[in-house]
Motif scaffolding. Structure first.
Motif, PDB file in Angstrom:
ATOM      1  N   VAL A  32      22.434  40.696 109.245  1.00 32.25           N
ATOM      2  CA  VAL A  32      21.149  41.102 108.663  1.00 32.25           C
ATOM      3  C   VAL A  32      20.044  40.923 109.692  1.00 32.25           C
ATOM      4  O   VAL A  32      19.869  39.844 110.262  1.00 32.25           O
ATOM      5  CB  VAL A  32      20.826  40.279 107.402  1.00 32.25           C
ATOM      6  N   HIS A  33      19.283  41.994 109.911  1.00 36.33           N
ATOM      7  CA  HIS A  33      18.148  41.951 110.827  1.00 36.33           C
ATOM      8  C   HIS A  33      16.935  42.535 110.106  1.00 36.33           C
ATOM      9  O   HIS A  33      16.972  43.684 109.658  1.00 36.33           O
ATOM     10  CB  HIS A  33      18.450  42.729 112.104  1.00 36.33           C
ATOM     11  N   ASP A  34      15.898  41.719 109.976  1.00 33.72           N
ATOM     12  CA  ASP A  34      14.689  42.150 109.256  1.00 33.72           C
ATOM     13  C   ASP A  34      15.043  42.674 107.869  1.00 33.72           C
ATOM     14  O   ASP A  34      14.597  43.748 107.457  1.00 33.72           O
ATOM     15  CB  ASP A  34      13.932  43.207 110.053  1.00 33.72           C
ATOM     16  N   THR A  35      15.855  41.946 107.164  1.00 31.26           N
ATOM     17  CA  THR A  35      16.331  42.174 105.787  1.00 31.26           C
ATOM     18  C   THR A  35      17.367  43.295 105.676  1.00 31.26           C
ATOM     19  O   THR A  35      17.824  43.578 104.573  1.00 31.26           O
ATOM     20  CB  THR A  35      15.191  42.467 104.783  1.00 31.26           C
ATOM     21  N   GLU A  36      17.780  43.947 106.781  1.00 33.12           N
ATOM     22  CA  GLU A  36      18.650  45.114 106.685  1.00 33.12           C
ATOM     23  C   GLU A  36      19.964  44.938 107.439  1.00 33.12           C
ATOM     24  O   GLU A  36      20.021  44.267 108.474  1.00 33.12           O
ATOM     25  CB  GLU A  36      17.937  46.354 107.231  1.00 33.12           C
ATOM     26  N   ILE A  37      21.008  45.571 106.899  1.00 33.34           N
ATOM     27  CA  ILE A  37      22.271  45.732 107.605  1.00 33.34           C
ATOM     28  C   ILE A  37      22.456  47.216 107.900  1.00 33.34           C
ATOM     29  O   ILE A  37      22.429  48.043 106.986  1.00 33.34           O
ATOM     30  CB  ILE A  37      23.476  45.265 106.767  1.00 33.34           C
ATOM     31  N   GLN A  38      22.633  47.549 109.161  1.00 31.26           N
ATOM     32  CA  GLN A  38      23.023  48.909 109.532  1.00 31.26           C
ATOM     33  C   GLN A  38      24.540  48.981 109.396  1.00 31.26           C
ATOM     34  O   GLN A  38      25.267  48.330 110.123  1.00 31.26           O
ATOM     35  CB  GLN A  38      22.596  49.227 110.961  1.00 31.26           C
ATOM     36  N   LEU A  39      25.010  49.754 108.438  1.00 30.69           N
ATOM     37  CA  LEU A  39      26.428  49.730 108.088  1.00 30.69           C
ATOM     38  C   LEU A  39      27.276  50.489 109.102  1.00 30.69           C
ATOM     39  O   LEU A  39      26.922  51.586 109.528  1.00 30.69           O
ATOM     40  CB  LEU A  39      26.631  50.318 106.691  1.00 30.69           C
ATOM     41  N   HIS A  40      28.411  49.878 109.452  1.00 26.92           N
ATOM     42  CA  HIS A  40      29.417  50.538 110.281  1.00 26.92           C
ATOM     43  C   HIS A  40      30.747  49.832 110.049  1.00 26.92           C
ATOM     44  O   HIS A  40      30.801  48.665 109.614  1.00 26.92           O
ATOM     45  CB  HIS A  40      29.023  50.534 111.763  1.00 26.92           C
ATOM     46  N   ASP A  41      31.837  50.518 110.341  1.00 27.25           N
ATOM     47  CA  ASP A  41      33.164  50.012 109.992  1.00 27.25           C
ATOM     48  C   ASP A  41      33.518  48.708 110.681  1.00 27.25           C
ATOM     49  O   ASP A  41      34.243  47.873 110.120  1.00 27.25           O
ATOM     50  CB  ASP A  41      34.228  51.064 110.315  1.00 27.25           C
ATOM     51  N   SER A  42      33.027  48.495 111.894  1.00 31.96           N
ATOM     52  CA  SER A  42      33.434  47.300 112.627  1.00 31.96           C
ATOM     53  C   SER A  42      32.991  46.009 111.942  1.00 31.96           C
ATOM     54  O   SER A  42      33.570  44.943 112.191  1.00 31.96           O
ATOM     55  CB  SER A  42      32.888  47.347 114.059  1.00 31.96           C
ATOM     56  N   LEU A  43      31.996  46.090 111.063  1.00 30.02           N
ATOM     57  CA  LEU A  43      31.570  44.903 110.321  1.00 30.02           C
ATOM     58  C   LEU A  43      32.687  44.335 109.462  1.00 30.02           C
ATOM     59  O   LEU A  43      32.682  43.145 109.123  1.00 30.02           O
ATOM     60  CB  LEU A  43      30.380  45.245 109.430  1.00 30.02           C
ATOM     61  N   PHE A  44      33.638  45.191 109.063  1.00 32.27           N
ATOM     62  CA  PHE A  44      34.636  44.801 108.069  1.00 32.27           C
ATOM     63  C   PHE A  44      36.039  44.685 108.655  1.00 32.27           C
ATOM     64  O   PHE A  44      37.016  44.642 107.914  1.00 32.27           O
ATOM     65  CB  PHE A  44      34.610  45.811 106.912  1.00 32.27           C
ATOM     66  N   GLU A  45      36.131  44.612 109.975  1.00 30.51           N
ATOM     67  CA  GLU A  45      37.451  44.498 110.599  1.00 30.51           C
ATOM     68  C   GLU A  45      38.098  43.151 110.304  1.00 30.51           C
ATOM     69  O   GLU A  45      39.317  43.024 110.379  1.00 30.51           O
ATOM     70  CB  GLU A  45      37.332  44.727 112.109  1.00 30.51           C
ATOM     71  N   GLN A  46      37.289  42.144 109.990  1.00 28.46           N
ATOM     72  CA  GLN A  46      37.811  40.820 109.629  1.00 28.46           C
ATOM     73  C   GLN A  46      37.523  40.513 108.159  1.00 28.46           C
ATOM     74  O   GLN A  46      37.120  39.425 107.801  1.00 28.46           O
ATOM     75  CB  GLN A  46      37.222  39.746 110.533  1.00 28.46           C
ATOM     76  N   ASP A  47      37.734  41.509 107.310  1.00 32.41           N
ATOM     77  CA  ASP A  47      37.578  41.335 105.868  1.00 32.41           C
ATOM     78  C   ASP A  47      36.100  41.405 105.469  1.00 32.41           C
ATOM     79  O   ASP A  47      35.292  41.986 106.174  1.00 32.41           O
ATOM     80  CB  ASP A  47      38.235  40.034 105.389  1.00 32.41           C
ATOM     81  N   ALA A  48      35.780  40.801 104.332  1.00 31.38           N
ATOM     82  CA  ALA A  48      34.451  40.950 103.721  1.00 31.38           C
ATOM     83  C   ALA A  48      33.388  40.144 104.458  1.00 31.38           C
ATOM     84  O   ALA A  48      33.676  39.163 105.158  1.00 31.38           O
ATOM     85  CB  ALA A  48      34.508  40.508 102.265  1.00 31.38           C
ATOM     86  N   LEU A  49      32.143  40.568 104.252  1.00 32.21           N
ATOM     87  CA  LEU A  49      30.985  39.743 104.581  1.00 32.21           C
ATOM     88  C   LEU A  49      30.662  38.923 103.334  1.00 32.21           C
ATOM     89  O   LEU A  49      30.546  39.482 102.238  1.00 32.21           O
ATOM     90  CB  LEU A  49      29.786  40.618 104.947  1.00 32.21           C
ATOM     91  N   VAL A  50      30.505  37.619 103.480  1.00 38.72           N
ATOM     92  CA  VAL A  50      30.283  36.761 102.313  1.00 38.72           C
ATOM     93  C   VAL A  50      29.099  35.832 102.558  1.00 38.72           C
ATOM     94  O   VAL A  50      29.064  35.097 103.549  1.00 38.72           O
ATOM     95  CB  VAL A  50      31.537  35.910 101.982  1.00 38.72           C
ATOM     96  N   TRP A  51      28.132  35.913 101.642  1.00 37.45           N
ATOM     97  CA  TRP A  51      26.988  34.999 101.631  1.00 37.45           C
ATOM     98  C   TRP A  51      27.244  33.960 100.545  1.00 37.45           C
ATOM     99  O   TRP A  51      27.325  34.287  99.358  1.00 37.45           O
ATOM    100  CB  TRP A  51      25.701  35.759 101.339  1.00 37.45           C
ATOM    101  N   GLU A  52      27.360  32.698 100.943  1.00 42.03           N
ATOM    102  CA  GLU A  52      27.640  31.640  99.973  1.00 42.03           C
ATOM    103  C   GLU A  52      26.398  31.220  99.201  1.00 42.03           C
ATOM    104  O   GLU A  52      26.520  30.696  98.086  1.00 42.03           O
ATOM    105  CB  GLU A  52      28.256  30.437 100.686  1.00 42.03           C
ATOM    106  N   ALA A  53      25.235  31.433  99.771  1.00 40.42           N
ATOM    107  CA  ALA A  53      23.983  31.083  99.077  1.00 40.42           C
ATOM    108  C   ALA A  53      22.881  32.015  99.565  1.00 40.42           C
ATOM    109  O   ALA A  53      21.947  31.594 100.262  1.00 40.42           O
ATOM    110  CB  ALA A  53      23.622  29.623  99.331  1.00 40.42           C
ATOM    111  N   PRO A  54      22.954  33.305  99.226  1.00 40.51           N
ATOM    112  CA  PRO A  54      21.933  34.233  99.714  1.00 40.51           C
ATOM    113  C   PRO A  54      20.555  33.908  99.163  1.00 40.51           C
ATOM    114  O   PRO A  54      20.416  33.428  98.039  1.00 40.51           O
ATOM    115  CB  PRO A  54      22.436  35.590  99.222  1.00 40.51           C
ATOM    116  N   ASN A  55      19.541  34.188  99.972  1.00 38.73           N
ATOM    117  CA  ASN A  55      18.163  34.032  99.509  1.00 38.73           C
ATOM    118  C   ASN A  55      17.798  35.113  98.499  1.00 38.73           C
ATOM    119  O   ASN A  55      16.953  34.889  97.633  1.00 38.73           O
ATOM    120  CB  ASN A  55      17.202  34.108 100.701  1.00 38.73           C
ATOM    121  N   SER A  56      18.407  36.272  98.625  1.00 38.22           N
ATOM    122  CA  SER A  56      18.078  37.417  97.788  1.00 38.22           C
ATOM    123  C   SER A  56      18.814  37.356  96.465  1.00 38.22           C
ATOM    124  O   SER A  56      19.944  36.874  96.381  1.00 38.22           O
ATOM    125  CB  SER A  56      18.458  38.714  98.505  1.00 38.22           C
TER     126      SER A  56
END
Length: 295
Positions: free
Chosen positions: A191-215
């Motif tokens: 996340v950069h400045d509240t945004e994720i620029q989506l692309h496949d390489s983000l998920f090569e190691q499974d999910a992105l997981v926030w254990e305690a997101p601010n949002s």
């Protein structure tokens, strides 16, 4: 065969299956379906209900010192629910314990899942009740898969889509091991400045997981184009996942998660799991609003 139930508002028509109380389609007034179609070449799920666990257990799910073979994401997604109520704008489905569930999760429970429409907003709500005579630990999660790219995004590709959080999310994430457990190594936030620029390489190691997101909410879509607003005010964790190259993005509010590597404790001690006393109930909810501008 599972029963299919249809609910509608002036903006959306939604179909839900009694198998897993799972969404099958979310179609707008133009006829566009915003939900992933379950193409088996990629993933047959569409919006499974994760109960009574999210993710996998390191050494079996332990209740009272005994390990049970509770599978990944639990058994609700493969169970037949009874249709309790089905009217124009909402439907409620119910699952209760049986001999099959007790082999994996030794408790008497009731799980009611309600899908409700209000204009362009679909609310998913689940209520879990302990019907047993002992305390009952429970985990829960939602797992809706949205089309990626979304409908009505014109010439925009998958890689023009972003996730925009309501707040910045600077904290590092956790690496997920090949067997689906949480590894101790940190992972830099995407996340950069509240945004994720989506692309496949983000998920090569499974999910992105926030254990305690601010949002407590986010948008998924194309800037200056249509998006989906996702609200999860009472769900403390969040997963975002796809298989690289697939035509969906799962945005998953959770109330528990998979075990850490090497965890050998009780299921009740897993992060996010709550314990219900006899007769006690807990409600989980999220909302999806379709075709809104990104703010």
């Amino acid at each position: 065969m599972p029963e299919l139930v249809t609910i509608a508002s002036p903006d959306l028509t939604v179909t839900v299956s009694s198998l897993g109380a799972e969404l099958q389609s979310v179609t707008d007034a133009r006829g566009d379906d915003w939900l992933w179609d379950g193409d088996p070449r990629w993933w047959t799920g569409r919006a499974p209900i994760l109960f009574p666990t999210v993710g996998i257990s390191a050494n079996g799910a332990r209740f009272g010192g005994k390990a049970y073979p509770l599978g990944k994401h639990g058994f609700a997604r493969g169970s037949r629910f009874a249709v309790v109520e089905a009217v124009e704008d909402h439907a409620t489905f119910r699952l209760e314990a049986d001999s099959h569930s007790r082999e994996q999760y030794p408790f008497a429970f009731r799980l009611d899942v309600t899908h409700r429409l209000d204009g362009a907003t679909l609310t998913l709500a689940a209520e879990v009740t302990n019907l047993d005579d002992v305390p009952m630990p429970v985990g829960f999660g939602f797992h809706p898969a949205l089309r990626w790219p979304l409908p009505r995004t014109g010439s925009a590709s998958r890689f023009h889509h972003i996730v925009r959080f309501d707040a910045d999310e600077p904290e590092p994430l956790r690496e997920i091991s090949p067997d689906g457990l949480f590894a101790p190594a940190p992972r830099a936030t995407p996340v950069h400045d509240t945004e994720i620029q989506l692309h496949d390489s983000l998920f090569e190691q499974d999910a992105l997981v926030w254990e305690a997101p601010n949002s407590r909410g986010l948008y998924f879509g194309v800037p200056d184009g249509p998006s989906v607003r996702v609200d999860f005010p009472d769900m403390p964790m969040l997963g975002i996942w796809t298989k690289p190259g697939a035509g969906y993005l799962c945005i998953e509010p959770w109330h528990s998660r998979a075990d850490d590597e090497g965890f050998a404790g009780e299921f009740a001690d897993r992060p996010g799991v709550i314990t219900l006393q006899l007769g006690e109930a807990h409600r989980y909810a999220m909302a999806l609003t379709f075709g809104v501008p990104m703010i």
